[in-house]
Motif scaffolding. Structure first.
Motif, short mmCIF file in Angstrom:
data_model
loop_
_atom_site.label_atom_id
_atom_site.label_comp_id
_atom_site.label_asym_id
_atom_site.label_seq_id
_atom_site.Cartn_x
_atom_site.Cartn_y
_atom_site.Cartn_z
N PRO A 94 0.83 -1.20 0.00
CA PRO A 94 0.00 0.00 0.00
C PRO A 94 0.87 1.26 0.00
O PRO A 94 1.98 1.25 0.55
CB PRO A 94 -0.79 -0.12 1.30
CG PRO A 94 0.09 -0.92 2.20
CD PRO A 94 0.81 -1.90 1.31
N VAL A 95 0.39 2.32 -0.61
CA VAL A 95 1.09 3.61 -0.58
C VAL A 95 0.60 4.39 0.63
O VAL A 95 -0.60 4.65 0.76
CB VAL A 95 0.83 4.42 -1.86
CG1 VAL A 95 1.51 5.78 -1.78
CG2 VAL A 95 1.33 3.66 -3.09
N PRO A 96 1.49 4.78 1.54
CA PRO A 96 1.06 5.58 2.69
C PRO A 96 0.40 6.89 2.26
O PRO A 96 0.72 7.44 1.19
CB PRO A 96 2.38 5.85 3.44
CG PRO A 96 3.28 4.73 3.04
CD PRO A 96 2.93 4.43 1.62
N GLY A 106 9.11 5.46 -7.19
CA GLY A 106 10.54 5.20 -7.12
C GLY A 106 11.00 4.51 -5.86
O GLY A 106 12.20 4.47 -5.58
N PHE A 107 10.06 3.96 -5.08
CA PHE A 107 10.40 3.40 -3.78
C PHE A 107 10.79 1.93 -3.80
O PHE A 107 11.82 1.52 -3.26
CB PHE A 107 9.22 3.59 -2.82
CG PHE A 107 9.35 2.85 -1.52
CD1 PHE A 107 10.16 3.33 -0.51
CD2 PHE A 107 8.65 1.66 -1.31
CE1 PHE A 107 10.28 2.64 0.69
CE2 PHE A 107 8.76 0.96 -0.12
CZ PHE A 107 9.59 1.46 0.89
N LEU A 256 8.55 3.29 8.26
CA LEU A 256 9.50 4.41 8.21
C LEU A 256 9.10 5.39 7.12
O LEU A 256 9.19 6.61 7.29
CB LEU A 256 10.92 3.90 7.99
CG LEU A 256 11.49 2.94 9.03
CD1 LEU A 256 12.88 2.46 8.60
CD2 LEU A 256 11.55 3.59 10.40
N LEU A 257 8.69 4.86 5.96
CA LEU A 257 8.24 5.71 4.87
C LEU A 257 6.99 6.49 5.26
O LEU A 257 6.88 7.69 5.01
CB LEU A 257 7.98 4.87 3.62
CG LEU A 257 7.50 5.63 2.38
CD1 LEU A 257 8.61 6.53 1.84
CD2 LEU A 257 7.03 4.65 1.30
N VAL A 262 12.22 7.83 6.32
CA VAL A 262 12.98 7.62 5.09
C VAL A 262 12.20 8.27 3.96
O VAL A 262 10.96 8.34 4.00
CB VAL A 262 13.25 6.13 4.78
CG1 VAL A 262 14.04 5.47 5.89
CG2 VAL A 262 11.97 5.38 4.51
N VAL A 263 12.92 8.76 2.97
CA VAL A 263 12.28 9.46 1.85
C VAL A 263 12.87 8.95 0.54
O VAL A 263 13.91 8.28 0.52
CB VAL A 263 12.49 10.98 1.94
CG1 VAL A 263 11.82 11.54 3.19
CG2 VAL A 263 13.98 11.33 1.94
#
Length: 295
Positions: A94-96, A106-107, A256-257, A262-263
């Motif tokens: 899933p995308v936060p 790009g993750f 973390l994202l 983290v980015v």
């Protein structure tokens, strides 16, 4: 659907049939997809995809919407540089809520690669010293942040972007002393230097070879440190092995994202129509983080 297709070493936009999901797969309408080193090599004919994957449509990661409207991101063996992809559900995250499409697109590939190499393979732990060679690229940026979050003391080397690496938590951008884990993203003669920098029982993880695929090994130095050299690639692994990598990414890194710890630094975004330009920009070097297609 439209897709970026490799034609005689260049990328052209062509119409391709929409993918049809098989058992266990979901259909994703792509909103963003990252460009990676493997894609550039595939364009040049040097890194063919695994069997069963279209050989002329690159792309190893994407983010987009499912048919039910869920925001997801996924790891693929190829084909992500297109408007639609079908991917096994075990390779999807899933995308936060607070993560935008370029970061999500790009993750997965770079953080999965870095996390697997640092922890599953090299066993990095808190308090150890980590050296990341080639730290300004997508995997390197991910590795620096993951090392910092794990409590390691991180040095990140790169030709450019030293200040940005320090801002991500690296303590230095020039090697000094000895290291417990060395993540090698450059290859070539770096291996000789790595052996000189290796701590007792140190581990060298080789996952990149842009500067060369061969090097001389001083076995005496390796034996004296009781060190270990190992290498890996993620793309050709079986589906269940990749699913395990994604599971660990979900457990260890996704929180973390979501928290912004983290980015994914995005160097530039391009529409799919400018695929050739995006690949040329990647190959030119000098970027910090990711180049991402967006729609």
């Amino acid at each position: 659907m439209r897709a970026a297709v490799i034609v005689d070493g260049r990328l052209e936009i062509e119409e391709r049939p929409d993918p049809v999901p098989r058992d266990g797969e979901i259909l994703i309408r792509v909103r963003a997809s990252g460009v990676n080193g493997a894609d550039v090599l595939q364009r040049l004919g040097h890194y063919p995809p695994p069997p069963g994957v279209p050989p002329d449509v690159p792309g190893l990661e994407c983010a987009g919407e499912t048919e039910s409207g869920e925001r997801v991101m996924a790891l693929l063996p190829g084909g992500a540089h297109a408007e639609l992809v079908a991917v096994h559900e075990s390779h999807v995250l899933p995308v936060p809520d607070d993560v935008d499409w370029p970061q999500a697109g790009g993750f997965v590939e770079v953080f999965a690669t870095a996390h697997d190499a640092l922890f599953a393979q090299a066993g990095l732990s808190a308090g150890e010293r980590l050296l990341v060679n080639g730290a300004a690229g997508g995997v390197g940026v991910a590795a620096v942040q993951l090392g910092v979050e794990a409590g390691a003391v991180v040095t990140g080397t790169a030709r450019h972007h030293h200040e940005e690496l320090l801002e991500l938590g690296a303590t230095d951008t020039e090697p000094s002393g000895s290291y417990d884990v060395i993540l090698e993203l450059v290859g070539g003669d770096n291996l000789r230097t790595n052996l000189e920098l290796l701590n007792l029982k140190g581990r060298i993880a080789v996952i990149g070879l842009g500067a060369g695929a061969t090097a001389q090994v001083h076995f005496g130095r390796l034996m004296a440190t009781r060190g270990r050299i190992h290498g890996s690639t993620l793309r050709p692994r079986p589906r269940d092995e990749k699913a395990d990598v994604i599971r660990r990414l979900r457990e260890d890194v996704l929180p973390l994202l979501a928290a912004g710890r983290v980015v994914v630094p995005v160097h530039a975004t391009y529409p799919l129509d400018r695929a050739q330009e995006a690949y040329d920009a990647f190959a030119a070097g000098g970027k910090f983080g990711k180049i991402v297609f967006v729609s």
